[in-house]
Design an enzyme around this catalytic site. Structure first.
Site, PDB file in Angstrom:
ATOM      1  N   LYS A 191       0.843  -1.204   0.000  1.00 26.62           N
ATOM      2  CA  LYS A 191       0.000   0.000   0.000  1.00 26.62           C
ATOM      3  C   LYS A 191       0.882   1.260   0.000  1.00 26.62           C
ATOM      4  O   LYS A 191       2.086   1.193   0.183  1.00 26.62           O
ATOM      5  CB  LYS A 191      -0.932  -0.007   1.216  1.00 26.62           C
ATOM      6  CG  LYS A 191      -1.969  -1.129   1.159  1.00 26.62           C
ATOM      7  CD  LYS A 191      -2.922  -0.964  -0.020  1.00 26.62           C
ATOM      8  CE  LYS A 191      -4.053  -1.965  -0.024  1.00 26.62           C
ATOM      9  NZ  LYS A 191      -3.635  -3.345  -0.279  1.00 26.62           N
TER      10      LYS A 191
HETATM   11  C1  LIG Z   1      -9.839  -2.223  -1.112  1.00 29.87           C
HETATM   12  C2  LIG Z   1      -9.177  -3.009  -0.015  1.00 29.87           C
HETATM   13  N1  LIG Z   1      -9.830  -3.188   1.142  1.00 29.87           N
HETATM   14  C3  LIG Z   1      -9.294  -3.864   2.161  1.00 29.87           C
HETATM   15  C4  LIG Z   1      -8.037  -4.415   2.072  1.00 29.87           C
HETATM   16  C5  LIG Z   1      -7.502  -5.195   3.216  1.00 29.87           C
HETATM   17  O1  LIG Z   1      -6.344  -4.600   3.732  1.00 29.87           O
HETATM   18  P1  LIG Z   1      -5.388  -5.395   4.714  1.00 29.87           P
HETATM   19  O2  LIG Z   1      -4.491  -6.253   3.893  1.00 29.87           O
HETATM   20  O3  LIG Z   1      -4.641  -4.291   5.432  1.00 29.87           O
HETATM   21  O4  LIG Z   1      -6.244  -6.181   5.639  1.00 29.87           O
HETATM   22  C6  LIG Z   1      -7.297  -4.249   0.902  1.00 29.87           C
HETATM   23  C7  LIG Z   1      -5.951  -4.837   0.782  1.00 29.87           C
HETATM   24  O5  LIG Z   1      -5.493  -5.264  -0.233  1.00 29.87           O
HETATM   25  C8  LIG Z   1      -7.883  -3.539  -0.178  1.00 29.87           C
HETATM   26  O6  LIG Z   1      -7.221  -3.389  -1.333  1.00 29.87           O
END
Ligand SMILES: Cc1ncc(COP(=O)(O)O)c(C=O)c1O
Length: 387
Positions: A191
């Site tokens: 990210k």
């Molecule tokens: C749109 C979206 N929501 C939620 C997530 C979940 O994030 P995390 O990996 O920090 O749990 C991601 C991660 O790829 C995402 O791209």
């Protein structure tokens, strides 16, 4: 500042840390206090100020933040939450953690991969409790329309802002992630602001903040840090909570990186504008969003839409095998996953996007030379597939 990957290949994403980032983590390790404590508090205060919102609650993933957000919206068994078909599965999975049902809705189309307000309206049932607006790729979802629908039907708006720190609605200054009942951010390694694994829930609502702070650490009435400092002797457990705590080294890394965020986003916007300038004349390619939207976006990814699945897959293969250019697909459509009723529901626009989308390399230090290589490789691959 050595490149993270010294190779000819161009990765779709790359992270580059400098000595001050490494030193911030090392200093935390030397401090001997590793779990949730003062560095988390510092980072939360900094991120809340950055967003211009009352509460920022750090957790160990955006998935955890989504779970807490849905719980705070009162989602439970029998309740429905409207989620776009094109998003990472976590936006939908976290509804199911609460015992609720994610109802998948369409995206706008090939030129805009965000949730379509018209389809949201069509999917509202007496069981609908919330809508999840995902800011796909860092581009603002249609918040005005979605907010109006939520208000009219008495629904909670949750913003999945995993891709969109620093981004705004075009023409506005208020940051994405601050419009809904809660906004959730990801600090996962690929990210924009990353620390490995991490997330955050932002909210202006005191009750939502209280629930999130409590449930992220087993709904205990005191934390380990309080007990360590002698501020508390024991604790009660008032609900069933979770271990969603972030730790101190990651919080220190996030605090060390946060001051660079604005410059990182500026670099991403400039690279995106350059891609659009160099690729804009290719007829078989649709570049979603407008220049105005790019200027307001965090530009997490550089999406390009091809004409069909065969062309997209062949181009991806050539880019990788003949040109050393890595690409990815954001995302498969959730209605096509086994655990989400594979094929039972038809979402033609989501399915088309899932089959035609290509994500090109984008990171702040990509640079003009590599960007030109990607553009040349993409043109050559498109020509070869067309021949
Ligand atoms: C749109 C979206 N929501 C939620 C997530 C979940 O994030 P995390 O990996 O920090 O749990 C991601 C991660 O790829 C995402 O791209």
């Amino acid at each position: 500042m050595a490149p993270a990957q010294a190779t000819d290949k161009i990765p779709v994403f790359d992270v580059q840390l400098n000595e001050s980032h490494v030193e911030a983590v090392a200093a935390t390790l030397r401090s001997g206090w590793l779990t949730m404590g003062p560095r988390i508090q510092e980072f939360e205060a900094e991120f809340a100020e950055h967003l211009g919102i009352e509460h920022a609650i750090a957790v160990n993933s955006c998935t955890a933040a989504l779970h807490l957000a849905y719980l705070a919206a009162g989602i439970g068994p029998g309740d429905e939450v409207i989620v776009p078909g094109i998003t990472f599965v976590a936006s939908a999975a976290a509804v199911r953690y609460c015992g609720g049902t994610p109802v998948l809705a369409e995206i706008v189309g090939q030129g805009d991969l965000s949730l379509d307000p018209e389809d949201v309206e069509a999917k509202i049932s007496p069981r609908t409790k919330a809508v999840c607006a995902v800011h796909y790729g860092g581009y603002a979802a249609p918040l005005a329309a979605l907010g109006e629908i939520c208000e009219r039907h008495g629904l909670a708006l949750i913003e999945d802002a995993a891709h969109s720190p620093e981004a705004v609605v075009p023409g506005e200054s208020r940051k994405l992630g601050t419009y809904g009942l809660a906004g959730t951010f990801s600090f996962f390694s690929n990210k924009i602001l990353s620390c490995g694994e991490g997330g955050l829930l932002a909210t202006a609502d005191d009750g939502v903040a209280e629930l999130a702070r409590s449930r992220r650490s087993h709904a205990m009435t005191t934390g380990t840090w309080d007990r360590h400092r002698g501020h508390a002797m024991g604790y009660d457990v008032v609900e069933v909570g979770y271990n969603y705590r972030l730790d101190e080294p990651r919080a220190a890394l996030l605090s060390a990186r946060l001051p660079d965020l604005a410059a990182d986003i500026e670099a991403r916007r400039a690279l995106t504008a350059r891609y659009r300038e160099l690729l804009g004349d290719i007829e078989s390619l649709t570049l979603p969003y407008s220049d105005e939207q790019v200027a307001a976006s965090s530009c997490y990814v550089m999406p390009a839409m091809l004409e069909n699945a065969e062309q997209r897959d062949a181009v991806r293969k050539l880019l990788s095998e003949s040109h050393g250019v890595q690409t990815s697909v954001l995302y498969p459509s959730i209605n096509e996953f086994t655990a989400y009723g594979r094929g039972e529901q038809s979402l033609p626009r989501c399915e088309q996007a899932a089959r035609t989308q290509l994500t090109l390399p984008l990171y702040p230090h990509l640079g003009e030379e590599r960007l030109q290589r990607v553009v040349t490789a993409l043109r050559a691959s498109l020509d070869e597939v067309a021949a």
